[in-house]
Design a protein around this motif. Structure first.
Motif, PDB file in Angstrom:
ATOM      1  N   ARG A  53      42.197  75.572  49.408  1.00  0.00           N
ATOM      2  CA  ARG A  53      42.365  77.011  49.166  1.00  0.00           C
ATOM      3  C   ARG A  53      42.434  77.284  47.665  1.00  0.00           C
ATOM      4  O   ARG A  53      41.887  78.273  47.181  1.00  0.00           O
ATOM      5  N   GLY A  54      43.085  76.368  46.932  1.00  0.00           N
ATOM      6  CA  GLY A  54      43.164  76.504  45.471  1.00  0.00           C
ATOM      7  C   GLY A  54      41.773  76.410  44.847  1.00  0.00           C
ATOM      8  O   GLY A  54      41.428  77.163  43.934  1.00  0.00           O
ATOM      9  N   VAL A  84      37.203  78.799  37.991  1.00  0.00           N
ATOM     10  CA  VAL A  84      36.514  77.719  37.273  1.00  0.00           C
ATOM     11  C   VAL A  84      36.415  76.402  38.056  1.00  0.00           C
ATOM     12  O   VAL A  84      35.505  75.608  37.799  1.00  0.00           O
ATOM     13  N   ALA A  85      37.343  76.180  39.007  1.00  0.00           N
ATOM     14  CA  ALA A  85      37.408  74.845  39.626  1.00  0.00           C
ATOM     15  C   ALA A  85      36.120  74.479  40.385  1.00  0.00           C
ATOM     16  O   ALA A  85      35.588  73.380  40.208  1.00  0.00           O
ATOM     17  N   TYR A  86      35.609  75.399  41.207  1.00  0.00           N
ATOM     18  CA  TYR A  86      34.432  75.056  42.023  1.00  0.00           C
ATOM     19  C   TYR A  86      33.203  74.730  41.153  1.00  0.00           C
ATOM     20  O   TYR A  86      32.558  73.699  41.367  1.00  0.00           O
ATOM     21  N   ASN A 141      31.252  71.231  41.043  1.00  0.00           N
ATOM     22  CA  ASN A 141      29.797  71.220  41.284  1.00  0.00           C
ATOM     23  C   ASN A 141      29.067  70.511  40.134  1.00  0.00           C
ATOM     24  O   ASN A 141      28.176  69.687  40.348  1.00  0.00           O
ATOM     25  N   ALA A 142      29.475  70.809  38.882  1.00  0.00           N
ATOM     26  CA  ALA A 142      28.849  70.168  37.716  1.00  0.00           C
ATOM     27  C   ALA A 142      29.101  68.661  37.745  1.00  0.00           C
ATOM     28  O   ALA A 142      28.201  67.859  37.441  1.00  0.00           O
ATOM     29  N   LEU A 143      30.333  68.258  38.139  1.00  0.00           N
ATOM     30  CA  LEU A 143      30.647  66.821  38.199  1.00  0.00           C
ATOM     31  C   LEU A 143      29.839  66.135  39.308  1.00  0.00           C
ATOM     32  O   LEU A 143      29.449  64.967  39.182  1.00  0.00           O
TER      33      LEU A 143
END
Ligand code: HEM
Length: 154
Positions: free
Chosen positions: A15-16, A22-24, A28-30
């Motif tokens: 959920r976070g 910014v997290a998603y 995705n970039a990683l």
């Protein structure tokens, strides 16, 4: 099973991840970074086994790239699982996602066959190594294509 995937989506971490601006995109970039390292190391390793770059000593070159590929796959597994968790029920019902997972299993099985035959320190030689290396190229590249198609066919 539906309840299981819905439960994953409700985990606090997930959920976070969904709520953060910014997290998603960072995960995705990683994922893309891991995939880039994986595909590059797999291609260089398999091309060496297929007879390219003969001036480079095969055992050291292949051993380095195999370690890189395993580390990169670990990164893809962790980041891919996080991406999956955000829409677990949806992805689990998508034929293209299931095709990607099947291809990963096949590529992993192909790698294990190669390693089994390499027991005792020697890489499999001749025809067997060529078939396994060519299969590895086709399978990992297909995983890449299937991954990219998820966003279009989902
Ligand atoms: C190991 C477990 C993996 C899982 C659970 C996983 C899961 C996912 C998920 C859920 C997405 C987001 C799809 C979307 O909505 O667009 C994704 C994207 C993607 N994955 Fe994976 N993945 C894994 C490994 C890999 C590997 C090994 C590769 C390549 C060899 C790969 C290639 C891709 C590509 C190309 C994308 C699209 C990235 C983008 O354009 O934003 N994945 N993956």
């Amino acid at each position: 099973m539906d309840g299981f995937f819905a439960g994953i989506e409700q985990l606090a971490l997930v959920r976070g991840l969904k709520a953060s601006f910014v997290a998603y995109p960072i995960v995705n970039a990683l994922h893309i970074m891991s995939i880039g390292a994986l595909l590059t190391s797999v291609w260089l390793m398999d091309l060496r086994i297929l007879g390219a770059f003969r001036s480079l000593p095969q055992p050291a070159f292949v051993a380095l790239l195999r370690r890189t590929a395993l580390g990169a796959f670990g990164g893809a597994l962790v980041t891919g699982s996080l991406l999956f968790s955000v829409r677990a029920s949806e992805y689990a019902a998508m034929p293209i996602f299931l095709a990607k997972m099947t291809l990963i299993l096949l590529a992993g099985a192909n790698f294990l066959v190669f390693m089994r035959r390499a027991k005792g320190g020697d890489e499999p030689a001749g025809g067997v190594a060529i078939v396994l290396a060519a299969l590895s190229l086709v399978l990992w590249t297909s995983v890449l294509f299937a991954g990219r198609f998820i966003g279009f066919l989902g």
